[in-house]
Structure formats: C-alpha cells, structure tokens
Scaffold this motif. Sequence first.
Motif, short mmCIF file in Angstrom:
data_model
loop_
_atom_site.label_atom_id
_atom_site.label_comp_id
_atom_site.label_asym_id
_atom_site.label_seq_id
_atom_site.Cartn_x
_atom_site.Cartn_y
_atom_site.Cartn_z
N ALA A 138 -16.54 -24.05 -9.24
CA ALA A 138 -17.60 -23.25 -8.64
C ALA A 138 -17.24 -22.80 -7.23
CB ALA A 138 -18.90 -24.05 -8.59
N ASP A 139 -16.41 -23.59 -6.57
CA ASP A 139 -16.03 -23.27 -5.20
C ASP A 139 -15.28 -21.94 -5.12
OD1 ASP A 139 -16.85 -25.97 -4.98
OD2 ASP A 139 -14.82 -26.56 -5.55
N THR A 140 -14.63 -21.60 -6.22
CA THR A 140 -13.84 -20.37 -6.21
C THR A 140 -14.62 -19.19 -6.79
OG1 THR A 140 -12.94 -20.84 -8.37
CG2 THR A 140 -11.69 -21.66 -6.48
N ALA A 141 -15.95 -19.33 -6.81
CA ALA A 141 -16.77 -18.29 -7.43
C ALA A 141 -16.51 -16.92 -6.82
CB ALA A 141 -18.25 -18.65 -7.26
N THR A 142 -16.37 -15.93 -7.68
CA THR A 142 -16.21 -14.57 -7.20
C THR A 142 -17.59 -13.94 -7.09
OG1 THR A 142 -15.89 -13.93 -9.48
CG2 THR A 142 -13.92 -14.20 -8.16
N ALA A 143 -17.68 -12.95 -6.24
CA ALA A 143 -18.98 -12.33 -6.00
C ALA A 143 -19.55 -11.78 -7.29
CB ALA A 143 -18.83 -11.21 -4.97
N GLY A 144 -20.81 -12.11 -7.57
CA GLY A 144 -21.50 -11.54 -8.73
C GLY A 144 -21.25 -12.26 -10.03
N ALA A 145 -20.23 -13.12 -10.08
CA ALA A 145 -19.99 -13.83 -11.33
C ALA A 145 -21.01 -14.95 -11.48
CB ALA A 145 -18.57 -14.39 -11.34
N THR A 154 -36.58 -19.35 -11.38
CA THR A 154 -35.50 -18.85 -10.52
C THR A 154 -34.44 -19.92 -10.39
OG1 THR A 154 -37.03 -17.44 -9.28
CG2 THR A 154 -34.91 -17.96 -8.23
N PHE A 155 -33.23 -19.59 -10.76
CA PHE A 155 -32.11 -20.49 -10.51
C PHE A 155 -30.81 -19.74 -10.71
CE2 PHE A 155 -30.26 -21.64 -14.68
CZ PHE A 155 -31.18 -21.06 -15.52
N GLU A 156 -29.73 -20.43 -10.45
CA GLU A 156 -28.44 -19.75 -10.47
C GLU A 156 -27.41 -20.66 -11.13
OE1 GLU A 156 -27.23 -17.03 -6.79
OE2 GLU A 156 -26.25 -18.97 -6.82
N VAL A 157 -26.53 -20.09 -11.90
CA VAL A 157 -25.39 -20.83 -12.40
C VAL A 157 -24.17 -20.14 -11.81
CG1 VAL A 157 -24.13 -21.68 -14.42
CG2 VAL A 157 -26.60 -21.30 -14.57
N LYS A 158 -23.39 -20.89 -11.04
CA LYS A 158 -22.24 -20.26 -10.38
C LYS A 158 -21.14 -20.01 -11.40
CE LYS A 158 -23.25 -22.77 -6.15
NZ LYS A 158 -23.56 -24.16 -6.54
N ASP A 159 -20.20 -19.21 -10.98
CA ASP A 159 -19.06 -18.90 -11.84
C ASP A 159 -18.37 -20.20 -12.27
OD1 ASP A 159 -17.19 -17.31 -13.16
OD2 ASP A 159 -15.83 -17.37 -11.44
N ARG A 160 -18.16 -20.35 -13.55
CA ARG A 160 -17.49 -21.50 -14.14
C ARG A 160 -18.16 -22.84 -13.84
NH1 ARG A 160 -11.25 -19.96 -13.08
NH2 ARG A 160 -11.69 -17.79 -12.67
N GLU A 161 -19.45 -22.77 -13.65
CA GLU A 161 -20.21 -24.00 -13.46
C GLU A 161 -20.88 -24.36 -14.78
OE1 GLU A 161 -23.50 -25.76 -10.30
OE2 GLU A 161 -23.65 -23.69 -10.95
N SER A 193 -35.92 -10.88 -13.25
CA SER A 193 -34.64 -10.25 -13.54
C SER A 193 -33.59 -11.28 -13.89
CB SER A 193 -34.19 -9.39 -12.35
OG SER A 193 -33.50 -10.21 -11.41
N ILE A 194 -32.66 -10.90 -14.74
CA ILE A 194 -31.55 -11.76 -15.12
C ILE A 194 -30.27 -10.95 -14.96
CG2 ILE A 194 -30.45 -13.06 -16.99
CD1 ILE A 194 -33.25 -13.51 -18.16
N VAL A 195 -29.37 -11.48 -14.15
CA VAL A 195 -28.09 -10.81 -13.92
C VAL A 195 -26.98 -11.76 -14.33
CG1 VAL A 195 -26.58 -9.74 -12.21
CG2 VAL A 195 -29.06 -9.44 -12.03
N VAL A 196 -26.12 -11.30 -15.23
CA VAL A 196 -24.98 -12.12 -15.65
C VAL A 196 -23.71 -11.37 -15.28
CG1 VAL A 196 -23.80 -13.22 -17.59
CG2 VAL A 196 -26.29 -13.19 -17.52
N ASN A 197 -22.86 -12.02 -14.52
CA ASN A 197 -21.60 -11.41 -14.09
C ASN A 197 -21.81 -10.05 -13.44
OD1 ASN A 197 -20.10 -13.61 -15.08
ND2 ASN A 197 -20.28 -12.76 -17.14
N GLY A 198 -22.85 -9.97 -12.64
CA GLY A 198 -23.09 -8.76 -11.88
C GLY A 198 -23.82 -7.67 -12.64
N ARG A 199 -24.11 -7.91 -13.94
CA ARG A 199 -24.79 -6.88 -14.71
C ARG A 199 -26.15 -7.36 -15.19
NH1 ARG A 199 -20.04 -4.68 -18.22
NH2 ARG A 199 -20.74 -6.39 -19.51
N THR A 200 -27.15 -6.50 -15.04
CA THR A 200 -28.49 -6.85 -15.50
C THR A 200 -28.49 -6.92 -17.02
OG1 THR A 200 -29.45 -5.75 -13.60
CG2 THR A 200 -30.90 -6.13 -15.47
N VAL A 201 -29.06 -8.02 -17.53
CA VAL A 201 -29.07 -8.22 -18.99
C VAL A 201 -30.08 -7.29 -19.64
CG1 VAL A 201 -29.75 -9.85 -20.79
CG2 VAL A 201 -28.28 -10.61 -18.91
#
Lengths: 249, 277
Positions: free
Chosen positions: B10-17, B43-50, B79-87
Amino acid sequence: MTASLSILWRSLPLILLAAAWEIAARSGLVSQYLLPPFSDVMATLASMASGDLYYHLMRSIWRGGLAFAGAVVFGVAAGVMIAWYLPVRIVLNPILRCLYPMPKVALIPLIIIWLGIGDASKIALIFIGCLVPIVMSAYNGARGVDHTLLWTARSMGATEGQVLREVVVPAALPDILSGIRIALALAFILMVAAELVISNDGIGYLIDVLGESGDYSGMFAGVVAISAVGFAADRACVALSRRLLAWRE
Amino acid sequence: MSGVESVNAADTATAGAGIAVSGVVHQYRPPRGRPVLALDNITFEVKDREFVAVLGPSGCGKSTLLYLIGGFMPLQGGSIVVNGRTVAAPGPDRGIVFQNFALFPWKTVKQNVLYGLEKQGLPKDERLQRAQHYIDMVELAGFEDNFPSQLSGGMKQRVAIARTLATQPNTLLMDEPFGALDAQTRTIMQEELLAIWQRSPMTVLFITHDVREAVLLADRVAVMTARPGRIKDIIDTRLPRAPIHDLMRMPEYIDKVEYIWGLVKEEAIAAGAGGRA
C-alpha cells in the motif's frame, strides 16, 4: 449380452400385450373385424411398408418435422426474449396465456378455411401447438438463471447478446429440453388429428381411408407404424437430452 | 519480493489506484412494503494492492456494497471510484468471486477458466497457456476436463478463483468466497489465497462474517453495523508474514480477533433483535 437381455426384460410387458392381443383375436373372444390378430397386422405392415405406408408416413414426417423444427427455433428465441425484455413480455404474455389452455385441435376447421387442406394448414397447426410448451419452458428456464452467472459473464466483458447466447440459453437448456419433449408428443397428436379431419395424404389420411374401406388390419398397421415412429422420436429426444446435459451428472 | 518487505504494498500506491467509496447510500425495495435503507453513507478506501475485509452481521448490506463496487447494481447515491474511474458497469478490471462459485455448470474446468480469456480476445495459444498456468496454480491439474458437478466444493471454488485470476484483474472482489466450505477446506483455501496474494499483490475487497478469517487475511478490517449498514470502525490488522497456524498463535492475532469480535457482537445482537429503527 446383458444389454440385450435388459432390453428384452423391459419390453416384456409389451410382448405380453401383443400375445394377449393375438390370443383374444384368434380365440374369437373379440371379433376379428374389431381387432385383427397381431400377426395379421404385422404381416400387413410388412407388405405395405415399402408402398403406400412409406409414402404417407414420409408426408406426415415432413410436415411434422418442419413445423416442429420451426417451433423449436422460434419457441426458444421467444421464450428467452419474453423472460429478458419487459416490452416483449407485456405484448406476448397475454397471448401465451390464452393460447396455453386452448385445445389446439379446435383450430383445425378455422386453419383449414384460412390455409386450405394442404401442407400449410397442418404445418401451421403443429407449429402453434408445439410453440406453446417450448416458449413456456424456455421462459421459465431463462427466468431462473442464477444472477451470479450473468454477473460473472458481464464482469468478464460479455455483451448482452453474448450473455443471452452463452449463459442464459445453456442455463435454461434443461427446461428447454423438457419442453421440447412435450412438444414432440404434441406434434404427433396434432399431425394425425389434422390429417384425420381432412387431408389428401399423410398417415392420418391413410388410417382414415383404410378404416372406411374396411381394411382393419391395414388400419391397425398404420396405427402401429405411426406409434413406432413416435416412440423412436421420443427415445431420440431423450438420448439427445442426455448427451446435451451430460454435465449434470 | 523478499520477506523483509512489508506484507502489503500500500505504501507504493499510485495516484487514483485502489477503491474509493464515498457517501454510498442504497435502498432496498421489497416487492411489497416500504423501502428499506440497506446502506447508509458508506465511506472508505482500499489502497492500491491492499487487502481489506468487510465484516458485518448478516443482512447488513455488505454483499450489496460489493455488488455496487462491481457495477452489478445501479448506484443510488454517493460515488464509487475504482482505479481512478467512476464505476458505471461491470468490467474486467474488477474480478469477482462469489460464495456459490458461479461456475458455468455446462463448461469444463478448462472451459470455465478460458471464458474470460476469450472475452479478452487473446490469441488461442496464449489463452490455453494462461488457463493452464492458473489451473496449475490452484492445484487442479488433471481435472481440466471435469465438469463442476464432478468436483468438491473446495475444488469448485478453486476453479472460480483461477477463472477470475486468469483474467488478471487489478482488483479482486470476493463475496464470502469460503462461506460454503467446510472448516478444513476453508483453512486450506485461506492459506492458498494468502500465498497467491503475497506472490502477486492486488487490491482485494473481501466480504466475510468470519472474524478470524478477516484478521488472518486482511491488512485492514472494516466492521459494519447492523442494518442500515454503516462503517462502524476500520481496524489495522496487518500481521507478520507466517503460515496460518503460526499466525493463529500470535498474541497480536488473538488480541485483534478479540477486539473485533467485541465490535461485531454488538451488531450481531442488534441484527438479531431485528435491526435498528
């Protein structure tokens, strides 16, 4: 060896029935005019087989087969569409509900007026009759598809058309095939009924003509022949279903 | 990847992922009666590769939340955004695994795994190769030509996981994937999933009602309330990398399970009492 033995064992009731038939007719228990002996019927069947019987049987099978095949194609498509698209359901469901309990043979005089006494009227009648159980079964099968299967296909990028063809139809196949089997039996009923009412050829016509002319063993031979074809068609349908549904075991 | 590195990336998360869920509201409309609020301002967030587990009593709407993220149901609010794109619809970027396996019963193991690859339009050689790779990964070599009806529950779920992983989604949505399995099979499957994820981490949202499973697998556990579902708390549950039976004896693990169980219990009791007004 064991297979043929088991076939023999399973057809024993039929063999006993034929024996009882033979004895009843030969002993004079039943008049031979009303019930020609089984052996006579078989002999007549053999003598007619390559001539009239074959011709009329083929005429009937052609009509029935064409109408039945059409009903399968249209019925499956219509059933799936009714299950899938609300506008189609709104238009076709009331028609289907009226058609379902209607005795289709009641349409025979009407269809003859419209389409004449030739192939067209028979084909139309059999088509309508077979359509109903196929549409209903395809509709029920398509409605019962597990939504997680649809979602799986969609999440993998399947288009709506692909979802219908690749998921809905195969998932509904067990229901569709049982509807097809019912339709197959109906096809024979409607075919012979229509030919008995009025026709120029076909197995129903042959049975009618032979009966009127007093050739009872010929008439019975016609009945036996069409029953045998019906039996073979049903067994073929069951065998095909087993093959197509091999994944269920 | 060496063992010294962090379990998650997760530490290496890229923006929007990753997955960003904000203000999601969902009403369930029963055929009769008034609409029921199933999800309330999630409301919550799952970071990249978390790896995030969502835990909650039955009926709290946790599966609904997953289906919304999958794009299977229309979003009513938020709203739900996955990898920078609205679902907006389901897509191959979000692979899904269901509790009931959802295998195509008329397709063999191999045909099931190939399905998504055909949809991606890969060349035939590559499809076959990749399908075989994932079938081997879930240890089903030799069962390629079997139909699902010929497999045990654990094997079926392995096929489903292989089928989803084969499409190489960057986000994995799992809806109580091991809920229908017996206890032993479940433990084995948890171990395998963890191993697969550690080898090639991806963003995972894992729905479960099993506290121990959530703590064992996830980096963070989101606990939901009884209906209407809200996020009650999000707990960091990252554990050292170790085999499951070792993890289960670690005090950190035991403490987390106890703590989270305390949170879940209140909600389970509330759910049992017919939910909240």
